[in-house]
Design a protein around this motif. Structure first.
Motif, mmCIF file in Angstrom:
data_model
loop_
_atom_site.group_PDB
_atom_site.id
_atom_site.type_symbol
_atom_site.label_atom_id
_atom_site.label_comp_id
_atom_site.label_asym_id
_atom_site.label_seq_id
_atom_site.Cartn_x
_atom_site.Cartn_y
_atom_site.Cartn_z
ATOM 1 N N VAL A 133 0.842 -1.199 0.000
ATOM 2 C CA VAL A 133 0.000 0.000 0.000
ATOM 3 C C VAL A 133 0.879 1.252 0.000
ATOM 4 N N SER A 134 1.940 1.249 0.838
ATOM 5 C CA SER A 134 2.835 2.410 0.902
ATOM 6 C C SER A 134 3.498 2.668 -0.445
ATOM 7 N N TYR A 158 1.048 4.201 -2.709
ATOM 8 C CA TYR A 158 0.847 5.601 -2.321
ATOM 9 C C TYR A 158 1.999 6.457 -2.835
ATOM 10 N N ASP A 159 3.224 5.936 -2.693
ATOM 11 C CA ASP A 159 4.413 6.651 -3.180
ATOM 12 C C ASP A 159 4.302 6.931 -4.678
ATOM 13 N N TYR A 182 1.515 6.960 -6.390
ATOM 14 C CA TYR A 182 0.363 7.843 -6.594
ATOM 15 C C TYR A 182 0.790 9.299 -6.443
ATOM 16 N N VAL A 183 1.557 9.593 -5.379
ATOM 17 C CA VAL A 183 2.019 10.971 -5.164
ATOM 18 C C VAL A 183 2.959 11.379 -6.295
ATOM 19 N N CYS A 204 -6.954 -3.282 2.540
ATOM 20 C CA CYS A 204 -5.714 -2.943 1.821
ATOM 21 C C CYS A 204 -5.924 -3.082 0.318
ATOM 22 N N VAL A 244 -7.862 -0.095 -0.985
ATOM 23 C CA VAL A 244 -7.024 1.111 -1.068
ATOM 24 C C VAL A 244 -6.098 1.021 -2.275
ATOM 25 N N SER A 258 -5.943 3.587 -5.460
ATOM 26 C CA SER A 258 -4.775 4.388 -5.844
ATOM 27 C C SER A 258 -4.282 4.008 -7.238
#
Ligand SMILES: *[C@@H]1O[C@H](CO)[C@@H](O)[C@H](O)[C@H]1NC(C)=O
Length: 315
Positions: free
Chosen positions: A119-120, A123-124, A126-127, A213, A216, A220
């Motif tokens: 997930v992290s 997210y990384d 995605y940003v 998870c 999410v 993303s």
């Protein structure tokens, strides 16, 4: 006889893990196959951790998370698979009481750490793709350390909450599990009490974590996907194929977890086959998909290789 067995509740001192107990020939073939995959998993992931650690320009959130994922992959591949491989060529396929609970603890700890790291990483990305101007502000070193710490914290919390339920189950006779490692769904069926409420806890705990998870991750990845589609250019077709590869890993890891915990099929050979996905297949797929398709990583690996090999061949 049976009456005394029920009274003496700590009577079971070991369990039997049937594993893949087919014919002798198939067992030897599986032994060779799993051994090769296991060695490749350890070598591949170790190489990633070493490359990231030794290459200063890979000291960014994305590669730190990747190296952490590789570390977790190595442990996830090692908590039960070596024993499963050894059992393929052994007659006594036993595991001690303590060994069984250790496997359950590690499976849930590492499973959750792996999920939160995936997930992290999503997210990384995605940003990086959807908010590129704010990337260095949002994903700094502190946030990265926080994400790693929180994944281990949640892993310990989840595993620590599951174990008391399992340890307190009374076992008084049946001790054969048709599986390749100990896990709660099968273990709870061996207990000599009604385990309905325990199974509800298992589903609520593991099932909800994997489902949320997964959800999410899907959100993303679809946001990333729409952003890439809007700016379609040459560079983005590569990004699209990388993204497709990431989504494959996510589905291969989460699909089996969700099926096993939320909709157990009741068919042990299906469950066994599914559990191979998250303990054997995903740990070797991650280095292949996340690193070997990555140009920066390949260049760093080549440099490192030359630094170690060249000096010796020159002399
Ligand atoms: C895991 O991530 C942390 C935080 O970014 C980093 O300091 C550490 O080196 C990483 N671990 C590995 C094995 O690369």
């Amino acid at each position: 006889m049976e009456f005394t067995e029920v009274l003496n509740q700590s009577q079971v001192s070991e369990f039997i893990l049937l594993g893949f107990s087919n014919s002798q020939d198939t067992q030897f073939l599986l032994f060779a196959l799993f051994l090769v995959i296991y060695v490749a998993t350890i070598v591949g992931n170790l190489f990633i951790v070493i490359t990231v650690t030794c290459t200063p320009n890979l000291h960014t959130p994305m590669y730190f998370l990747l190296a952490n994922l590789s570390f977790v992959d190595m442990t996830l591949a090692s908590f039960a698979t070596p024993k499963m491989i050894a059992n393929l060529v052994k007659n006594h396929k036993t595991i001690s009481f303590a060994g069984c609970f250790t496997q359950i603890f590690l499976l849930h700890l590492l499973g959750v750490v792996e999920m939160i790291l995936l997930v992290s990483m999503a997210y990384d990305r995605y940003v990086a793709i959807c908010k590129p101007l704010h990337y260095t502000v949002i994903m700094n070193k502190k946030v990265c350390v926080f994400l790693v710490l929180i994944s281990w914290f949640l892993g310990f919390l989840h595993s620590g909450l599951q174990i008391p339920f399992a340890v307190n189950l009374p076992f008084c006779g049946p001790n054969v599990m048709d599986s390749i490692f100990c896990d709660l769904p099968l273990l709870s069926r061996l207990a000599c009490v009604d385990t309905y409420s325990v199974r509800i806890v298992i589903v609520a705990n593991s099932g909800v974590i994997s489902l949320s998870c997964f959800f999410v991750l899907l959100v993303s990845y679809s946001r990333i996907f729409t952003t890439i589609r809007r700016h379609s250019s040459a560079g983005h077709s590569k990004a699209r194929s990388t993204l497709a590869a990431h989504i494959t890993v996510v589905i291969l890891f989460f699909g089996p977890c969700i099926i096993i915990y939320i909709w157990p099929s009741g068919n042990h050979s299906v469950d066994k086959f599914l559990s191979v996905f998250y303990t054997v297949i995903t740990p070797i797929l991650n280095p292949l998909i996340y690193s070997l398709r990555n140009k920066e990583m390949k260049i760093a690996m080549r440099k490192l290789w030359r630094a170690f090999v060249k000096p010796r061949s020159d002399t």
